[in-house]
Write an enzyme that holds these catalytic residues in place. Structure first.
Site, PDB file in Angstrom:
ATOM      1  N   CYS A 131     -33.225  39.931  -4.601  1.00  0.00           N
ATOM      2  CA  CYS A 131     -32.179  40.404  -5.514  1.00  0.00           C
ATOM      3  C   CYS A 131     -31.961  41.903  -5.304  1.00  0.00           C
ATOM      4  O   CYS A 131     -31.709  42.322  -4.195  1.00  0.00           O
ATOM      5  CB  CYS A 131     -32.524  40.054  -6.968  1.00  0.00           C
ATOM      6  N   ASP A 186     -22.196  33.577  -5.039  1.00  0.00           N
ATOM      7  CA  ASP A 186     -22.832  34.704  -5.711  1.00  0.00           C
ATOM      8  C   ASP A 186     -21.780  35.794  -5.936  1.00  0.00           C
ATOM      9  O   ASP A 186     -21.286  36.386  -4.977  1.00  0.00           O
ATOM     10  CB  ASP A 186     -23.978  35.221  -4.846  1.00  0.00           C
ATOM     11  N   HIS A 218     -27.952  32.546  -7.097  1.00  0.00           N
ATOM     12  CA  HIS A 218     -28.562  33.879  -7.064  1.00  0.00           C
ATOM     13  C   HIS A 218     -29.929  33.823  -7.751  1.00  0.00           C
ATOM     14  O   HIS A 218     -30.066  33.280  -8.847  1.00  0.00           O
ATOM     15  CB  HIS A 218     -27.652  34.881  -7.780  1.00  0.00           C
TER      16      HIS A 218
END
Length: 250
Positions: A131, A186, A218
């Site tokens: 991330c 995403d 995600h």
């Protein structure tokens, strides 16, 4: 394996971190892991241990150390989709504080810490991030191309922005191999943005692979959240270990 919490001195304070090392004297190649937004917690330790089991010393720093030691917020609701969003909102100020300059300074401190250890093999390390950690790991390899030999970035967001310091604009300094695994649909890394990143990597002559994990949301690697996707996570392990093998066994 041995898993401990260590303190890493930086120019802005002290970063708490997980350190995992294999059994034996070493020296072992090192892998730097940049956390997702939810920070140091058992899931990150589990992932570091799986990497270390392959014969690597693994350091997972608390990137939010300026705000305090981990955990900074109550993470008990991560598996609940509704509570997960509220937790993320609490963490936004810490995410915003990670400017490119701060990331570069911190990455240098983490590299110095690993370099000083007798159980870490001489030479460049590899870095992987998740991330926001994937985005900041890209900034790290851009800042230290001679000290980071490879990058693996998983479900990173905001790698491509309209800002003059967008992470993708710095790939010209990268000399190692990079791997990007993108989550499907995403909004923080759209198909158009993926294409822009790939064009930048190609233009810079970077050795890279960029793959879309179809159907994976995600945050798909994080088993303690509602976004976990087991098949995508296993695919991620295969890609990561392939990259590490190429980096350190040449």
């Amino acid at each position: 394996m041995e898993t401990t919490t260590v303190d890493v001195p930086t120019s802005d304070g002290v970063a708490d971190a997980y350190l995992v090392r294999p059994d034996g004297d070493g020296p072992f190649p090192a892998v730097l892991v940049f956390m997702d937004a939810f920070g140091l917690r058992p899931r990150l330790a589990e992932m570091a241990e799986r990497i270390a089991a392959r014969g690597y010393v693994v350091l997972v720093p608390n990137l939010f150390y300026r705000a305090g030691r981990a955990p900074l917020v109550d993470l008990s609701g991560l598996a609940d989709p509704e509570r997960r969003g509220a937790i993320f909102g609490q963490l936004m100020p810490f995410i915003g504080a990670l400017t490119p300059d701060a990331v570069a300074r911190d990455a240098g401190a983490y590299l110095d810490f690993l370099e000083a250890r007798e159980d870490v093999a001489a030479g460049p390390v590899a870095i992987t991030g998740y991330c926001m950690g994937g985005t900041n790991a890209l900034r790290a390899i851009e800042a230290y191309p001679d000290r980071i030999a490879a990058l693996a970035s998983f479900h990173a967001g905001r790698v491509v922005t309209d800002a003059p310091d967008s992470p993708h604009l710095g790939v010209g300094s990268v000399t190692g191999e990079v791997y990007f695994a993108h989550a499907d649909n995403d909004q923080s890394m759209t198909a158009e943005q993926i294409a822009t990143l790939e064009k930048a990597l190609e233009a810079a002559g970077v050795t890279y692979r960029s793959e879309l994990y179809a159907g994976a949301p995600h945050g798909f690697t994080m088993a303690d959240t509602a976004m976990y996707d087991e098949p995508a996570t296993e695919r991620h392990w295969t890609a990561l270990f392939d990259l590490l093998e190429r980096t350190f066994r040449r």
